[in-house]
Design a protein around this motif. Structure first.
Motif, mmCIF file in Angstrom:
data_model
loop_
_atom_site.group_PDB
_atom_site.id
_atom_site.type_symbol
_atom_site.label_atom_id
_atom_site.label_comp_id
_atom_site.label_asym_id
_atom_site.label_seq_id
_atom_site.Cartn_x
_atom_site.Cartn_y
_atom_site.Cartn_z
ATOM 1 N N LEU A 214 34.804 25.947 64.928
ATOM 2 C CA LEU A 214 36.157 25.440 65.165
ATOM 3 C C LEU A 214 36.708 24.713 63.944
ATOM 4 N N SER A 215 35.846 23.992 63.235
ATOM 5 C CA SER A 215 36.288 23.268 62.044
ATOM 6 C C SER A 215 36.652 24.226 60.917
ATOM 7 N N LEU A 216 35.919 25.330 60.810
ATOM 8 C CA LEU A 216 36.225 26.306 59.761
ATOM 9 C C LEU A 216 37.628 26.876 59.903
ATOM 10 N N GLY A 217 38.046 27.131 61.137
ATOM 11 C CA GLY A 217 39.338 27.773 61.356
ATOM 12 C C GLY A 217 40.488 26.812 61.577
ATOM 13 N N ALA A 218 40.290 25.520 61.408
ATOM 14 C CA ALA A 218 41.361 24.546 61.653
ATOM 15 C C ALA A 218 42.504 24.761 60.664
ATOM 16 N N PHE A 219 43.712 24.806 61.186
ATOM 17 C CA PHE A 219 44.896 24.992 60.341
ATOM 18 C C PHE A 219 45.945 23.910 60.561
ATOM 19 N N LEU A 220 46.255 23.630 61.828
ATOM 20 C CA LEU A 220 47.365 22.736 62.139
ATOM 21 C C LEU A 220 47.166 21.340 61.562
ATOM 22 N N PHE A 221 45.979 20.765 61.760
ATOM 23 C CA PHE A 221 45.750 19.384 61.310
ATOM 24 C C PHE A 221 45.705 19.277 59.786
ATOM 25 N N PRO A 222 45.026 20.179 59.066
ATOM 26 C CA PRO A 222 45.121 20.103 57.599
ATOM 27 C C PRO A 222 46.541 20.304 57.089
ATOM 28 N N GLN A 223 47.312 21.145 57.776
ATOM 29 C CA GLN A 223 48.671 21.405 57.326
ATOM 30 C C GLN A 223 49.576 20.193 57.544
ATOM 31 N N MET A 224 49.459 19.536 58.698
ATOM 32 C CA MET A 224 50.367 18.442 59.028
ATOM 33 C C MET A 224 49.903 17.100 58.479
ATOM 34 N N LEU A 225 48.590 16.883 58.458
ATOM 35 C CA LEU A 225 48.073 15.582 58.043
ATOM 36 C C LEU A 225 47.528 15.584 56.619
ATOM 37 N N GLY A 226 47.371 16.768 56.046
ATOM 38 C CA GLY A 226 46.892 16.832 54.671
ATOM 39 C C GLY A 226 47.989 16.626 53.652
ATOM 40 N N GLY A 227 49.236 16.793 54.071
ATOM 41 C CA GLY A 227 50.353 16.560 53.161
ATOM 42 C C GLY A 227 50.395 17.497 51.966
ATOM 43 N N GLY A 228 49.826 18.688 52.109
ATOM 44 C CA GLY A 228 49.795 19.623 50.996
ATOM 45 C C GLY A 228 48.768 19.302 49.937
ATOM 46 N N ARG A 229 47.953 18.271 50.168
ATOM 47 C CA ARG A 229 46.944 17.877 49.184
ATOM 48 C C ARG A 229 45.545 18.331 49.561
ATOM 49 N N VAL A 230 45.356 18.744 50.806
ATOM 50 C CA VAL A 230 44.056 19.224 51.268
ATOM 51 C C VAL A 230 44.178 20.727 51.468
ATOM 52 N N HIS A 231 43.574 21.486 50.573
ATOM 53 C CA HIS A 231 43.700 22.936 50.593
ATOM 54 C C HIS A 231 42.432 23.546 51.188
ATOM 55 N N VAL A 232 42.567 24.032 52.411
ATOM 56 C CA VAL A 232 41.488 24.785 53.049
ATOM 57 C C VAL A 232 41.933 26.244 53.119
ATOM 58 N N PHE A 257 38.003 35.346 54.383
ATOM 59 C CA PHE A 257 37.773 34.230 55.299
ATOM 60 C C PHE A 257 36.986 34.703 56.513
ATOM 61 N N PHE A 258 37.370 35.855 57.050
ATOM 62 C CA PHE A 258 36.668 36.413 58.203
ATOM 63 C C PHE A 258 35.209 36.724 57.865
ATOM 64 N N LEU A 259 34.990 37.317 56.699
ATOM 65 C CA LEU A 259 33.616 37.620 56.284
ATOM 66 C C LEU A 259 32.812 36.341 56.069
ATOM 67 N N LEU A 260 33.456 35.300 55.529
ATOM 68 C CA LEU A 260 32.771 34.016 55.338
ATOM 69 C C LEU A 260 32.382 33.413 56.679
ATOM 70 N N VAL A 261 33.292 33.478 57.655
ATOM 71 C CA VAL A 261 32.980 32.943 58.981
ATOM 72 C C VAL A 261 31.820 33.707 59.602
ATOM 73 N N LEU A 262 31.837 35.032 59.470
ATOM 74 C CA LEU A 262 30.728 35.829 60.003
ATOM 75 C C LEU A 262 29.413 35.449 59.329
ATOM 76 N N LEU A 263 29.456 35.248 58.011
ATOM 77 C CA LEU A 263 28.242 34.872 57.291
ATOM 78 C C LEU A 263 27.724 33.518 57.755
ATOM 79 N N MET A 264 28.621 32.542 57.885
ATOM 80 C CA MET A 264 28.192 31.212 58.305
ATOM 81 C C MET A 264 27.671 31.224 59.736
ATOM 82 N N LEU A 265 28.317 32.000 60.611
ATOM 83 C CA LEU A 265 27.835 32.090 61.986
ATOM 84 C C LEU A 265 26.485 32.792 62.045
ATOM 85 N N ALA A 266 26.274 33.759 61.157
ATOM 86 C CA ALA A 266 24.969 34.411 61.111
ATOM 87 C C ALA A 266 23.891 33.436 60.662
#
Length: 284
Positions: A214-232, A257-266
């Motif tokens: 869930l943390s890997l795919g987080a978008f809303l919180f980095p976008q709104m609270l990162g202020g454009g300074r936290v690039h995931v 990104f999808f391949l990275l998630v698959l690798l990490m889940l593996a």
């Protein structure tokens, strides 16, 4: 395979087929070339987008930031979530359990945007925390538009999933085993380390893998609270679409990104199997 089994599997197969079609469309677009100065892309298929991304320092920085923040959030979930799940599973007070469960479930009743704005109110320059700091004569703290705000907000999002998953595992461990260990002379800490913790490792592995995914795919919180300074990775894909309209590059990054998630889940799945094998061996 019976007809009834096929009918029961049909909805899941349709959903998986839909996901496969979407992924295939992204993969096909990622092989296209964007016309300079426009949002039009065309063939023939090429790996230029992947080559450019693999050589991009910004893309690798987004990958490392995503993995680092996801690991930090997972560790914090273990530190804060395990004691809470244990209290929830072992408390004899029905009122306390109801209060904890209500607080956990209540987070699912509010949308992500609502929670993000709530954290903006709490952590902002004129937020509740900074107002409290000024009230006692302390200087204002930079609590927003940085990684701290992202970690706190994503932790608030994934912690209920972690606690409820681990709670189910802890409930299956008989409390009498801990009582037996203490009756044999073990302290509470020793009984927890020697009995409860080893028995809860499979559930802990499942909870941490869910939290990490869930943390890997987080978008809303980095976008709104990162202020454009936290690039995931999720925000990097968004920026490529909204800022430069480079849809092929965004699609290539999404595939990576999808391949990275698959690798990490593996990797996490392999660790879970190792824990399960060792747990089974110790139990035997």
């Amino acid at each position: 395979m019976s007809r009834a089994t096929i009918l029961l599997m049909l909805p899941a197969l349709l959903v998986l087929t839909l996901f496969g079609v979407v992924l295939a469309s992204f993969a096909s677009v990622s092989l296209m070339v964007l016309d300079p100065g426009s949002a039009v892309f065309h063939g023939p298929p090429t790996l230029a987008n992947y080559t450019r991304l693999l050589g991009s320092e910004g893309a690798w920085r987004a990958v490392l930031t995503t993995l680092r923040l996801s690991a930090e959030i997972t560790v914090l979930c273990v530190l804060f979530g395990y004691p809470l799940a244990r209290v929830l599973a072992r408390s004899h007070s029905r009122s306390l359990r109801r209060v904890i469960l209500f607080c956990l479930v209540a987070t699912f009743l509010s949308g992500g945007v609502t929670r993000a704005y709530a954290w903006l109110i709490i952590l902002g320059n004129q937020g509740l925390i900074n107002q409290g700091l000024r009230a006692v004569g302390l200087p204002r703290a930079a609590l927003i538009n940085n990684e701290f705000a992202v970690v706190v907000s994503v932790l608030n999002f994934v912690l209920p999933f972690f606690v409820l998953t681990l709670f189910g595992a802890l409930r299956t461990i008989p409390e009498q085993l801990e009582h037996a260990a203490r009756n044999l002379g073990a302290s509470r800490l020793r009984s927890f380390v020697s009995v409860t913790l080893p028995l809860s490792l499979p559930g802990l592995a499942a909870a941490t893998s869910l939290c990490f995914a869930l943390s890997l795919g987080a978008f809303l919180f980095p976008q709104m609270l990162g202020g454009g300074r936290v690039h995931v990775l999720a925000t990097a894909i968004y920026d490529r679409i909204q800022a430069s309209y480079d849809i092929p590059s965004a699609a290539a990054l999404a595939v990576l990104f999808f391949l990275l998630v698959l690798l990490m889940l593996a990797v996490v799945g392999g660790l879970r199997r190792l824990v399960a094998v060792r747990f089974a061996g110790e139990a035997a």
